[in-house]
Design an enzyme around this catalytic site. Structure first.
Site, short mmCIF file in Angstrom:
data_model
loop_
_atom_site.label_atom_id
_atom_site.label_comp_id
_atom_site.label_asym_id
_atom_site.label_seq_id
_atom_site.Cartn_x
_atom_site.Cartn_y
_atom_site.Cartn_z
N ALA A 286 4.59 -21.47 45.04
CA ALA A 286 5.56 -20.48 44.10
C ALA A 286 6.93 -21.08 44.57
CB ALA A 286 5.40 -18.93 44.28
N LYS B 293 7.88 -37.69 42.34
CA LYS B 293 6.33 -37.55 42.30
C LYS B 293 5.81 -38.12 43.10
CE LYS B 293 2.83 -37.78 38.59
NZ LYS B 293 2.43 -36.35 38.79
N HIS C 201 8.16 -41.58 35.36
CA HIS C 201 8.31 -39.97 36.00
C HIS C 201 9.56 -40.09 37.05
CE1 HIS C 201 4.33 -39.15 34.65
NE2 HIS C 201 4.52 -37.72 34.62
N ASP D 226 2.00 -14.92 53.72
CA ASP D 226 0.75 -14.07 53.93
C ASP D 226 0.02 -14.03 52.46
OD1 ASP D 226 -1.20 -12.01 54.62
OD2 ASP D 226 0.19 -10.37 54.79
N GLY E 51 7.83 -24.20 44.94
CA GLY E 51 8.11 -25.56 44.33
C GLY E 51 8.66 -25.35 42.93
#
Length: 245
Positions: free
Chosen positions: A8, A134, A130, A37, A10
């Site tokens: 979350a 990456k 890209h 957790d 990233g």
């Protein structure tokens, strides 16, 4: 539907968190990353994983053990890794896992168009471009595209792509994926681009897709989240979700 996000913090994971929170029918119950957790995740109906190739198989297994459906956008899935997912799913006959090399609607259409064009052209190469952050090359989208092109050519009985190269010590011809050459470019200022170059004598067809922001993937991600619990077993790609199969 209760949704949790792995990875979350990233760039892609944070975009998924924002997209889920902006919907009326999905409820974000957990947004976790390395070291967090996972207790709240156990309440989720679906987990979305945008983490790292080294972590994703463990994350999938964790979800399988708890009966949670999984939507995976993490890079690096080849045939061997998909086989590993199938093996992990074997003790869980009701499991639902969707792994997609690309969640962009345009990216999915690009791969489908390339598959349709493949039997009609003697030559074909894939170039993916890209950003330099990456971690995998070639991209999962490029690998999937090349594999599908090769299968379409084989079904049509085509000969190998013509190439007289006999000396290439520095791999200037790129990677070979099922006989299809794939080239990876990493350049500052780019986000995600793929080109499929087809050629016959006197004719060329180029199929190009560009994604400019991570938001372009979110309609596909959300469609997969809403659909995955109705897709038993392992689903690869979102073509079936979009009605393309």
């Amino acid at each position: 539907m209760k949704v949790a996000v792995f990875g979350a913090r990233g760039r892609m994971g944070a975009e998924v968190v924002r997209a889920v929170e902006a919907t009326d029918d999905l409820h974000l119950v957990a947004a976790v990353d390395v070291g967090d957790d996972r207790a709240a995740v156990e309440n989720a109906d679906v987990v979305v994983d945008f983490t790292h190739p080294d972590a994703v198989l463990g994350n999938i297994d964790w979800c399988l053990q708890r009966g949670i459906a999984v939507v995976v956008g993490t890079s690096g899935f080849d045939g061997a890794k998909l086989d590993a997912v199938r093996a992990a799913m074997a003790p869980h006959p009701k499991a639902q896992v969707l792994v997609a090399p690309n969640f962009s609607i345009g990216g999915v259409l690009m791969m489908r168009f390339a598959e349709l064009a493949a039997p009609f052209y003697e030559s074909v190469e894939v170039i993916e471009l890209h950003h330099p952050n990456k971690v995998d090359a070639p991209s999962g989208t490029a690998l999937n595209t090349a594999t599908r092109i090769a299968a379409a050519r084989a079904s049509a009985g085509l000969d190998p792509v013509p190439d007289a190269t006999t000396t290439d010590p520095d791999h200037a011809r790129g990677a070979s994926v099922d006989g299809i050459h794939v080239h990876a470019v990493r350049q500052r200022g780019l986000f995600a681009n793929q080109q499929v170059l087809f050629g016959n004598e006197g004719e060329a067809l180029n199929i190009v897709h560009n994604s400019f922001t991570r938001a372009s993937y979110m309609p596909g991600v959300l469609a997969a989240v809403r659909a995955v619990r109705g897709l038993p077993g392992l689903t690869v790609g979102i073509e079936s979700v979009l009605g393309l199969e």
